[in-house]
Design an enzyme around this catalytic site. Sequence first.
Site, PDB file in Angstrom:
ATOM      1  N   GLY A  72       1.218 -18.579   9.054  1.00 40.53           N
ATOM      2  CA  GLY A  72       0.278 -19.569   8.771  1.00 40.53           C
ATOM      3  C   GLY A  72      -0.487 -19.277  10.214  1.00 40.53           C
ATOM      4  O   GLY A  72      -0.582 -18.059  10.738  1.00 40.53           O
ATOM      5  N   ASP A 105      -0.074 -26.435   4.462  1.00 41.46           N
ATOM      6  CA  ASP A 105      -0.758 -27.282   4.968  1.00 41.46           C
ATOM      7  C   ASP A 105      -2.318 -26.996   4.382  1.00 41.46           C
ATOM      8  O   ASP A 105      -3.401 -27.611   4.630  1.00 41.46           O
ATOM      9  CB  ASP A 105      -0.885 -27.255   6.573  1.00 41.46           C
ATOM     10  CG  ASP A 105       0.418 -27.555   7.141  1.00 41.46           C
ATOM     11  OD1 ASP A 105       1.375 -28.205   6.521  1.00 41.46           O
ATOM     12  OD2 ASP A 105       0.949 -27.268   8.202  1.00 41.46           O
TER      13      ASP A 105
END
Length: 356
Positions: free
Chosen positions: A110, A135
């Site tokens: 990420g 997310d």
Amino acid sequence: MKRIGILTSGGDCQGLNAAIRAVAKSIYREEKDVEIYGIENGYYGLINGIAKKMKPEDFSGILTLGGTILGTSRQPFKFMRDAQNNVDKIADMKETYRKMKLDCLIILGGNGTHKTANLLSQEGLNVVTLPKTIDNDLWGTDMTFGFQSACDIATNVIDCIHTTATSHGRVFIVEVMGHKVGWLNLYAGIAGGADVILLPEIPYSIKNISAVLKEREKQGKRFSIIAAAEGAISKKEAKMSKKELAEARAAESYPSVAYKIAHDLEEASGSEIRVTVPGHFQRGGSPCAFDRVLCTRFGAKAAELVKQEKYGFMVALRQNEIVSVPLSEVAGKLKYVPTDCNEIAAAREIGISFGD
Ligand code: F6P
């Protein structure tokens, strides 16, 4: 002979194994003389030279498996170099790469992971990355893998809360992960039919949420569901500096934001409020069908970049095409929810409140 290292870094999510599998299967098909090395526990393994030679069969039977067969860890970017204490983990990683005689490194991660990946690339390593995180906050890709699976879980939590809230005529707050951005909560909130959705991008006012609850009561609705992003902030907090906010939150010492909102809302509205925090549950289990497909597409593209020796790129989804984006464009940028996006407009249109 091509020697390829692969690692998963940062918080895990659904689809990591599906993506690893896709990368490996494509590479074994495309490259005749190749060895793949699994680097264990993310950058930790690269820093400390912990890796194992993988066999093609290691990548079979893992499409539906949650977690990551390589293990993962968080190695914050800000601690990568500390001249005062003679720490240079970037140099350690370069050394491992050299010692292992790697031709390239495939990194699944990420935001934080991409900052380090970009630095490694700038320092001369051949890097290709895949965007993972529940997310969906990674710049440069319309969607990260893991997001849809987590969204299904968070939606299911809201669905289940709905039935018990309806029976008892209660107000519930469900706290959804997503770190500093509201994608996961926005999608789960809409999919789960939440009455109020609180996002970090739209600071809330307790007075306004309270008015929504009162209005629903007046209309004879016995329950209300508030989906709160873990990064939700009030209008008052939005005016604070990062430091002031951290101090204010520490002084209040709530376990998480949903408890703070519940407390403030109970005071303002007089309603009794229950809180549900599914937490890491949202990152667990099998990837959903959408993520399995996305991971397969990302993995095949990553293998193609390796074959072409096109390094320094992240594979990405843009308007349903799989493309490659330079790491320098991705690193260090968060993809927030645009407050004028269609999803928010549609939600407002059907009467969902954002507490603003
Ligand atoms: O980035 C994924 C995520 O699950 C966020 O939604 C959450 O804020 C964070 O990781 C939790 O981190 P950890 O697993 O380190 O507790």
